[in-house]
Design a protein around this motif. Structure first.
Motif, PDB file in Angstrom:
ATOM      1  N   GLY A  55       0.793  -1.225   0.000  1.00  0.00           N
ATOM      2  CA  GLY A  55       0.000   0.000   0.000  1.00  0.00           C
ATOM      3  C   GLY A  55       0.826   1.276   0.000  1.00  0.00           C
ATOM      4  N   VAL A  56       2.148   1.154  -0.119  1.00  0.00           N
ATOM      5  CA  VAL A  56       2.990   2.344  -0.190  1.00  0.00           C
ATOM      6  C   VAL A  56       2.680   3.083  -1.494  1.00  0.00           C
ATOM      7  CG1 VAL A  56       5.367   3.218  -0.284  1.00  0.00           C
ATOM      8  CG2 VAL A  56       4.799   1.299   1.210  1.00  0.00           C
ATOM      9  N   ILE A  57       2.572   2.322  -2.589  1.00  0.00           N
ATOM     10  CA  ILE A  57       2.074   2.876  -3.851  1.00  0.00           C
ATOM     11  C   ILE A  57       0.584   2.576  -3.855  1.00  0.00           C
ATOM     12  CG2 ILE A  57       2.119   2.754  -6.373  1.00  0.00           C
ATOM     13  CD1 ILE A  57       5.065   1.871  -6.148  1.00  0.00           C
ATOM     14  N   ALA A  58      -0.211   3.615  -3.669  1.00  0.00           N
ATOM     15  CA  ALA A  58      -1.666   3.436  -3.542  1.00  0.00           C
ATOM     16  C   ALA A  58      -2.340   3.210  -4.888  1.00  0.00           C
ATOM     17  CB  ALA A  58      -2.285   4.653  -2.848  1.00  0.00           C
ATOM     18  N   ARG A  59      -1.919   3.972  -5.908  1.00  0.00           N
ATOM     19  CA  ARG A  59      -2.505   3.831  -7.247  1.00  0.00           C
ATOM     20  C   ARG A  59      -1.726   4.695  -8.224  1.00  0.00           C
ATOM     21  NH1 ARG A  59      -5.776   7.557  -4.543  1.00  0.00           N
ATOM     22  NH2 ARG A  59      -6.323   9.385  -5.744  1.00  0.00           N
ATOM     23  N   TYR A  60      -2.012   4.502  -9.498  1.00  0.00           N
ATOM     24  CA  TYR A  60      -1.401   5.308 -10.552  1.00  0.00           C
ATOM     25  C   TYR A  60      -2.511   6.136 -11.182  1.00  0.00           C
ATOM     26  CZ  TYR A  60       2.439   2.017 -10.022  1.00  0.00           C
ATOM     27  OH  TYR A  60       3.457   1.266  -9.506  1.00  0.00           O
ATOM     28  N   VAL A  61      -2.230   7.419 -11.425  1.00  0.00           N
ATOM     29  CA  VAL A  61      -3.256   8.321 -11.957  1.00  0.00           C
ATOM     30  C   VAL A  61      -2.660   9.240 -13.022  1.00  0.00           C
ATOM     31  CG1 VAL A  61      -4.561   8.355  -9.787  1.00  0.00           C
ATOM     32  CG2 VAL A  61      -2.853  10.111 -10.214  1.00  0.00           C
ATOM     33  N   ALA A  62      -3.545   9.861 -13.793  1.00  0.00           N
ATOM     34  CA  ALA A  62      -3.159  10.939 -14.701  1.00  0.00           C
ATOM     35  C   ALA A  62      -3.549  12.244 -14.015  1.00  0.00           C
ATOM     36  CB  ALA A  62      -3.893  10.802 -16.032  1.00  0.00           C
ATOM     37  N   LEU A  63      -2.629  13.162 -13.890  1.00  0.00           N
ATOM     38  CA  LEU A  63      -2.912  14.452 -13.267  1.00  0.00           C
ATOM     39  C   LEU A  63      -3.394  15.419 -14.348  1.00  0.00           C
ATOM     40  CD1 LEU A  63       0.171  14.687 -10.870  1.00  0.00           C
ATOM     41  CD2 LEU A  63      -2.151  13.931 -10.343  1.00  0.00           C
ATOM     42  N   VAL A  64      -4.649  15.814 -14.248  1.00  0.00           N
ATOM     43  CA  VAL A  64      -5.279  16.674 -15.250  1.00  0.00           C
ATOM     44  C   VAL A  64      -5.111  18.140 -14.851  1.00  0.00           C
ATOM     45  CG1 VAL A  64      -7.488  17.254 -16.340  1.00  0.00           C
ATOM     46  CG2 VAL A  64      -6.943  14.868 -15.810  1.00  0.00           C
ATOM     47  N   ASP A  65      -4.752  18.972 -15.800  1.00  0.00           N
ATOM     48  CA  ASP A  65      -4.660  20.410 -15.571  1.00  0.00           C
ATOM     49  C   ASP A  65      -6.088  20.950 -15.522  1.00  0.00           C
ATOM     50  OD1 ASP A  65      -4.589  23.237 -15.981  1.00  0.00           O
ATOM     51  OD2 ASP A  65      -2.582  23.055 -16.852  1.00  0.00           O
ATOM     52  N   ARG A  66      -6.565  21.287 -14.341  1.00  0.00           N
ATOM     53  CA  ARG A  66      -7.970  21.676 -14.157  1.00  0.00           C
ATOM     54  C   ARG A  66      -8.356  22.882 -14.999  1.00  0.00           C
ATOM     55  NH1 ARG A  66      -8.115  26.090 -11.203  1.00  0.00           N
ATOM     56  NH2 ARG A  66      -6.305  26.492  -9.922  1.00  0.00           N
ATOM     57  N   GLN A  67      -7.454  23.834 -15.175  1.00  0.00           N
ATOM     58  CA  GLN A  67      -7.772  25.027 -15.951  1.00  0.00           C
ATOM     59  C   GLN A  67      -7.952  24.706 -17.434  1.00  0.00           C
ATOM     60  OE1 GLN A  67      -4.520  27.428 -14.327  1.00  0.00           O
ATOM     61  NE2 GLN A  67      -6.078  28.832 -13.544  1.00  0.00           N
ATOM     62  N   LYS A  68      -7.206  23.740 -17.938  1.00  0.00           N
ATOM     63  CA  LYS A  68      -7.315  23.371 -19.352  1.00  0.00           C
ATOM     64  C   LYS A  68      -8.612  22.631 -19.655  1.00  0.00           C
ATOM     65  CE  LYS A  68      -2.514  23.700 -20.464  1.00  0.00           C
ATOM     66  NZ  LYS A  68      -1.250  23.078 -20.727  1.00  0.00           N
ATOM     67  N   VAL A  69      -9.278  22.140 -18.610  1.00  0.00           N
ATOM     68  CA  VAL A  69     -10.576  21.485 -18.814  1.00  0.00           C
ATOM     69  C   VAL A  69     -11.716  22.340 -18.267  1.00  0.00           C
ATOM     70  CG1 VAL A  69      -9.655  19.133 -18.982  1.00  0.00           C
ATOM     71  CG2 VAL A  69     -10.309  20.036 -16.741  1.00  0.00           C
ATOM     72  N   GLY A  70     -11.431  23.632 -18.054  1.00  0.00           N
ATOM     73  CA  GLY A  70     -12.491  24.583 -17.738  1.00  0.00           C
ATOM     74  C   GLY A  70     -12.807  24.824 -16.276  1.00  0.00           C
ATOM     75  N   TYR A  71     -11.975  24.333 -15.355  1.00  0.00           N
ATOM     76  CA  TYR A  71     -12.210  24.575 -13.928  1.00  0.00           C
ATOM     77  C   TYR A  71     -11.257  25.668 -13.459  1.00  0.00           C
ATOM     78  CZ  TYR A  71     -15.348  20.665 -13.807  1.00  0.00           C
ATOM     79  OH  TYR A  71     -16.422  19.845 -14.027  1.00  0.00           O
ATOM     80  N   ASP A  72     -11.684  26.922 -13.660  1.00  0.00           N
ATOM     81  CA  ASP A  72     -10.817  28.066 -13.403  1.00  0.00           C
ATOM     82  C   ASP A  72     -10.709  28.462 -11.935  1.00  0.00           C
ATOM     83  OD1 ASP A  72     -10.071  28.419 -16.043  1.00  0.00           O
ATOM     84  OD2 ASP A  72     -11.802  29.679 -16.483  1.00  0.00           O
ATOM     85  N   ASN A  73     -11.687  28.103 -11.128  1.00  0.00           N
ATOM     86  CA  ASN A  73     -11.674  28.523  -9.722  1.00  0.00           C
ATOM     87  C   ASN A  73     -11.298  27.378  -8.793  1.00  0.00           C
ATOM     88  OD1 ASN A  73     -12.465  31.028 -10.555  1.00  0.00           O
ATOM     89  ND2 ASN A  73     -14.499  30.944  -9.678  1.00  0.00           N
ATOM     90  N   LEU A  74     -10.264  27.619  -8.026  1.00  0.00           N
ATOM     91  CA  LEU A  74      -9.858  26.700  -6.970  1.00  0.00           C
ATOM     92  C   LEU A  74     -10.125  27.420  -5.655  1.00  0.00           C
ATOM     93  CD1 LEU A  74      -8.498  23.969  -6.319  1.00  0.00           C
ATOM     94  CD2 LEU A  74      -6.323  25.199  -6.250  1.00  0.00           C
ATOM     95  N   CYS A  75     -10.779  26.757  -4.724  1.00  0.00           N
ATOM     96  CA  CYS A  75     -11.177  27.399  -3.470  1.00  0.00           C
ATOM     97  C   CYS A  75     -10.897  26.473  -2.290  1.00  0.00           C
ATOM     98  CB  CYS A  75     -12.677  27.686  -3.454  1.00  0.00           C
ATOM     99  SG  CYS A  75     -13.266  28.391  -4.968  1.00  0.00           S
ATOM    100  N   PHE A  76     -10.782  27.089  -1.136  1.00  0.00           N
ATOM    101  CA  PHE A  76     -10.744  26.361   0.119  1.00  0.00           C
ATOM    102  C   PHE A  76     -11.991  26.766   0.890  1.00  0.00           C
ATOM    103  CE2 PHE A  76      -6.393  26.377  -1.306  1.00  0.00           C
ATOM    104  CZ  PHE A  76      -6.047  25.042  -1.143  1.00  0.00           C
ATOM    105  N   VAL A  77     -12.808  25.795   1.216  1.00  0.00           N
ATOM    106  CA  VAL A  77     -14.059  26.050   1.926  1.00  0.00           C
ATOM    107  C   VAL A  77     -13.923  25.426   3.312  1.00  0.00           C
ATOM    108  CG1 VAL A  77     -16.559  25.683   1.945  1.00  0.00           C
ATOM    109  CG2 VAL A  77     -15.362  26.013  -0.247  1.00  0.00           C
ATOM    110  N   GLU A  78     -13.940  26.284   4.313  1.00  0.00           N
ATOM    111  CA  GLU A  78     -13.853  25.825   5.696  1.00  0.00           C
ATOM    112  C   GLU A  78     -15.255  25.821   6.285  1.00  0.00           C
ATOM    113  OE1 GLU A  78      -9.762  27.752   7.227  1.00  0.00           O
ATOM    114  OE2 GLU A  78     -11.206  29.158   6.366  1.00  0.00           O
TER     115      GLU A  78
END
Length: 163
Positions: A55-78
């Protein structure tokens, strides 16, 4: 040198180097990885399999550039909870973690109980998320949102190598 990271997992310097390399390029072939750590491909394959099984290597993923797929706002909601009853907390967390906008959810210390990392397309989507999802959520006492203006550093890589 062996480093004990948990009672059952020991990582030697080769394991650490393998992890450091794979965090930067998870698509590297076994032969290329073996060349970089100066071991045979079968030896590297066995080490990677062991790291996956432990479980040291949990999984393999592709990291998507959120802005290039239209998600321009990144927020922290507390948010803070009204009461700290197990059942209510679990209901809130089940809901919040099922929402696709929520990238991460953390239980924190301080003024708020939880912080969410949220990606939305625009301010209208953010307003919808806050007013239609967060505020009506039963058991939530207070919500505070911070909009990210610029990501200065974003990484998923953990420094595995001994200093």
């Amino acid at each position: 040198m062996m480093v004990a990271y948990s009672p059952e997992i020991e990582l030697d310097s080769v394991d650490q180097k393998i992890l450091q390399i794979l965090q930067n390029d998870g698509r590297l072939t076994n032969a290329e990885l073996a060349k970089q750590v100066h071991l045979s491909p079968p030896a590297v394959h066995a080490r990677v399999k062991r790291l996956e099984q432990k479980g040291v290597i949990a999984r393999y993923v592709a990291l998507v550039d959120r802005q290039k797929v239209g998600y321009d706002n990144l927020c922290f909601v507390e948010f803070s909870l009204q009461l700290h009853r197990y059942e209510q907390i679990q209901n809130i967390l089940d809901k919040v973690t099922s929402w696709p906008e929520v990238l991460e959810c953390h239980n924190v210390t301080g003024e708020y109980d939880y912080v969410l990392k949220v990606a939305v397309k625009n301010t209208q989507s953010l307003e919808h998320f806050i007013s239609k999802k967060m505020i009506p959520l039963e058991g939530v006492a207070k919500v505070h949102t911070t909009l990210v203006l610029k990501e200065v550093k974003a990484t998923t890589a953990i420094n595995i190598l001994d200093d």
